[in-house]
Scaffold this active site. Structure first.
Site, PDB file in Angstrom:
ATOM      1  N   ASP A  92     -61.741  27.884  10.198  1.00  0.00           N
ATOM      2  CA  ASP A  92     -60.901  28.770  10.155  1.00  0.00           C
ATOM      3  C   ASP A  92     -60.158  29.035   8.787  1.00  0.00           C
ATOM      4  O   ASP A  92     -59.540  28.436   8.233  1.00  0.00           O
ATOM      5  CB  ASP A  92     -59.427  28.037  10.914  1.00  0.00           C
ATOM      6  CG  ASP A  92     -58.181  28.837  10.922  1.00  0.00           C
ATOM      7  OD1 ASP A  92     -57.354  28.482  11.844  1.00  0.00           O
ATOM      8  OD2 ASP A  92     -58.229  30.129  10.308  1.00  0.00           O
ATOM      9  N   TYR A 119     -53.145  24.181  11.551  1.00  0.00           N
ATOM     10  CA  TYR A 119     -52.808  25.271  12.401  1.00  0.00           C
ATOM     11  C   TYR A 119     -53.500  26.120  12.565  1.00  0.00           C
ATOM     12  O   TYR A 119     -54.174  26.725  11.568  1.00  0.00           O
ATOM     13  CB  TYR A 119     -51.363  25.596  11.864  1.00  0.00           C
ATOM     14  CG  TYR A 119     -50.717  26.741  12.495  1.00  0.00           C
ATOM     15  CD1 TYR A 119     -50.662  28.013  12.267  1.00  0.00           C
ATOM     16  CD2 TYR A 119     -50.134  26.381  13.938  1.00  0.00           C
ATOM     17  CE1 TYR A 119     -50.064  28.911  13.243  1.00  0.00           C
ATOM     18  CE2 TYR A 119     -49.635  27.404  14.528  1.00  0.00           C
ATOM     19  CZ  TYR A 119     -49.500  28.742  14.342  1.00  0.00           C
ATOM     20  OH  TYR A 119     -48.806  29.503  14.972  1.00  0.00           O
ATOM     21  N   LYS A 173     -55.194  37.791   8.159  1.00  0.00           N
ATOM     22  CA  LYS A 173     -54.207  38.111   6.766  1.00  0.00           C
ATOM     23  C   LYS A 173     -54.591  39.071   5.757  1.00  0.00           C
ATOM     24  O   LYS A 173     -54.818  40.330   5.918  1.00  0.00           O
ATOM     25  CB  LYS A 173     -54.110  36.728   5.909  1.00  0.00           C
ATOM     26  CG  LYS A 173     -53.251  35.649   7.092  1.00  0.00           C
ATOM     27  CD  LYS A 173     -53.043  34.263   6.409  1.00  0.00           C
ATOM     28  CE  LYS A 173     -52.379  33.460   7.428  1.00  0.00           C
ATOM     29  NZ  LYS A 173     -50.763  33.483   7.952  1.00  0.00           N
TER      30      LYS A 173
HETATM   31  P1  KE4 Z   1     -51.590  34.682  12.818  1.00  0.00           P
HETATM   32  O1  KE4 Z   1     -51.881  34.444  14.650  1.00  0.00           O
HETATM   33  O2  KE4 Z   1     -50.002  34.168  12.735  1.00  0.00           O
HETATM   34  O3  KE4 Z   1     -51.979  36.046  12.249  1.00  0.00           O
HETATM   35  O4  KE4 Z   1     -52.550  33.627  12.506  1.00  0.00           O
HETATM   36  C1  KE4 Z   1     -52.703  32.173  12.769  1.00  0.00           C
HETATM   37  C2  KE4 Z   1     -53.201  31.324  11.851  1.00  0.00           C
HETATM   38  C3  KE4 Z   1     -54.671  30.687  12.009  1.00  0.00           C
HETATM   39  N1  KE4 Z   1     -55.236  29.949  11.115  1.00  0.00           N
HETATM   40  C4  KE4 Z   1     -54.516  29.616   9.953  1.00  0.00           C
HETATM   41  C5  KE4 Z   1     -55.310  28.782   8.968  1.00  0.00           C
HETATM   42  C6  KE4 Z   1     -52.952  30.067   9.747  1.00  0.00           C
HETATM   43  O5  KE4 Z   1     -52.575  29.615   8.604  1.00  0.00           O
HETATM   44  C7  KE4 Z   1     -52.398  30.843  10.609  1.00  0.00           C
HETATM   45  C8  KE4 Z   1     -51.136  31.384  10.446  1.00  0.00           C
HETATM   46  N2  KE4 Z   1     -50.446  30.916   9.354  1.00  0.00           N
HETATM   47  C9  KE4 Z   1     -49.106  30.855   9.297  1.00  0.00           C
HETATM   48  C10 KE4 Z   1     -48.441  30.279   8.100  1.00  0.00           C
HETATM   49  N3  KE4 Z   1     -48.747  29.079   7.827  1.00  0.00           N
HETATM   50  C11 KE4 Z   1     -48.185  32.267   9.700  1.00  0.00           C
HETATM   51  C12 KE4 Z   1     -46.811  32.179   9.555  1.00  0.00           C
HETATM   52  C13 KE4 Z   1     -46.101  32.245  10.820  1.00  0.00           C
HETATM   53  O6  KE4 Z   1     -46.665  31.629  11.782  1.00  0.00           O
HETATM   54  O7  KE4 Z   1     -45.161  33.072  11.085  1.00  0.00           O
END
Ligand code: KE4
Length: 428
Positions: free
Chosen positions: A238, A143, A266
């Protein structure tokens, strides 16, 4: 009288889709209703109904020092007193960019954005701009945020809610994304052979943590590096989740692999909205205003987020947080493995540093297909039994737990006890 979680959720559902601002918070895959948080400090959170939990979600990764660390609160307060947003270059941006470039040698220049999604989206556009190619390889179950091109066989909330391919993404665009099984070297070689000269980039979570947590087999990441180099494609790591968590220099330090571009998020925001992406100078200089690839953001480099991220990263280094996180992680792993041994169940526990996952299936778990063998109903029962007893895990089998430097040995011992009881009840 304050609203209860239940009353708040009823109100929320009337004005927010699903009552949440991000799908995975909705408890859909574990059942029941989400609680509403009142406050958080260190490794603990309290809901509006006064219940306390030991927290292993850590706002999905940013809370690496625990919630509301003093250094971050003070930094945000000091920055806020001077203005909360300028849209004008400010010193904090230079400081955090210099720190990121120092800690991550593959990054010679970095651009701040406001989320991990923006970071990966910008990496894809930059890779396409630099190579003049359209196609992208990603891996099933990984993801990378809700980027149109990457919501193909996606993990995290997309997987949790059973829609790995989102509606609303044009077929033509999705068709430019090649989704392969993680750890499948032959599939990678074949994809490059069958799309010669057309692949702009390979994007990968070097430690996949959005279909639960699993790991690259020896040689897999090296193959990605070698194939990208051989075919003139860019390798994008990523590290939104792993960056500054699994090591000071992230997974690329741990595995000694140099990607062409890195996406971050994060931890670097100390809990405030931040993302970043970076790579070699000659590539990053293709970005506007230097080059032809446009990318922008009103709040990019926001002083509060920069101050929070700087405070968090500097504190992590001051206390050698990575050493402490490894110690705490090993301690929790020993306790959980002991609890797992006591129940005769098909369970697979994975951990790297402060990231962990308990799959409700027998091993090995090496990719999305094996992760999806998990008994998500049993996980749901386990989740609620833990929650009832005061441990908050991610509300999905297809997520990863996070330990912070604020977790104590007492927290971990209590957690293992609670997990032991929860396993017994959930899997009777
Ligand atoms: P954000 O756009 O949510 O800040 O980041 C996206 C993203 C990109 N790459 C990786 C490896 C990620 O894990 C994420 C976002 N992680 C999720 C939890 N697995 C965010 C939680 C959510 O979507 O509310």
């Amino acid at each position: 009288m304050r609203n209860s979680s239940s009353e708040l959720f009823a109100k929320a559902q009337r004005v927010i889709p699903g009552g949440v601002n991000s799908p995975v918070r909705a408890f859909r895959s574990v059942g029941g209703e989400p609680f509403f948080v009142d406050r958080a400090a260190g490794a603990h959170i309290w809901d509006v109904d006064g219940r306390e939990y030991i927290d292993y979600v850590g706002t999905w990764g940013p809370a690496i020092l625990g919630h509301a660390p003093r250094v971050v609160i003070d930094a945000v307060r000091d920055a806020a007193a001077r203005g909360v947003s300028f849209g004008i270059p400010n010193p904090y941006e230079v400081e955090i960019a210099e720190l990121i470039c120092r800690w991550v040698p593959s990054i010679e220049k970095v651009r701040m954005v406001n989320s991990g999604t923006e970071a990966t989206m910008s990496c894809i556009r930059l890779a396409r701009g630099c190579t003049g190619r359209d196609k992208v390889i990603k891996f099933e179950g990984c993801y990378h945020g809700h980027v149109d091109s990457l919501l193909v066989h996606a993990g995290s909330g997309a997987l949790t809610h059973g829609r790995a391919d989102s509606a609303g993404v044009p077929e033509k665009l999705a068709g430019m994304t090649i989704a392969l099984p993680f750890n499948d070297c032959e599939a990678v070689r074949a994809a490059f052979q069958n799309n010669r000269g057309e692949i702009a980039a390979v994007i990968v979570e070097p430690i996949p943590a959005n279909a639960g947590l699993y790991f690259a087999q020896p040689g897999f990441l090296e193959l990605l590096r070698e194939q990208c180099t051989a075919h003139g494609a860019l390798l994008i790591f990523d590290e939104v989740m792993t960056g500054f968590r699994v090591a000071r220099g992230g997974a690329q330090e741990l595995y000694a692999i140099t990607p062409d571009l890195t996406a971050l998020g994060k931890v670097i925001g100390g809990g405030l909205p931040v993302g970043a992406f970076g790579g070699r100078a000659e590539m990053m200089d293709q970005l506007s205003p230097e080059g032809p690839v446009y990318q922008a953001g009103t709040l990019s480099g926001n002083p509060l987020a920069m101050a929070a991220g700087l405070a968090q990263l500097r504190e992590l280094e001051r206390i050698d947080g990575w050493k402490l996180l490894e110690q705490l992680g090993a301690s929790l792993e020993n306790a959980i493995r002991e609890a797992v041994r006591e129940v005769d169940l098909p369970l697979t526990f994975h951990r790297i540093g402060s990231m962990f996952c308990l799959f409700f299936t027998h091993g090995p778990v090496t990719d999305l297909a094996t992760a999806k063998r998990s008994d998500t109903q049993a996980f749901a029962r386990f989740f609620h039994e833990c929650l009832r007893r005061g441990v908050y895990l991610a509300p999905s089998q297809f997520e990863t737990g996070f330990i912070s430097t604020a977790h104590t040995e007492q927290d971990l011992d209590r957690t293992a006890e609670i997990m032991r009881d929860a396993l017994r009840v959930a899997c009777r």
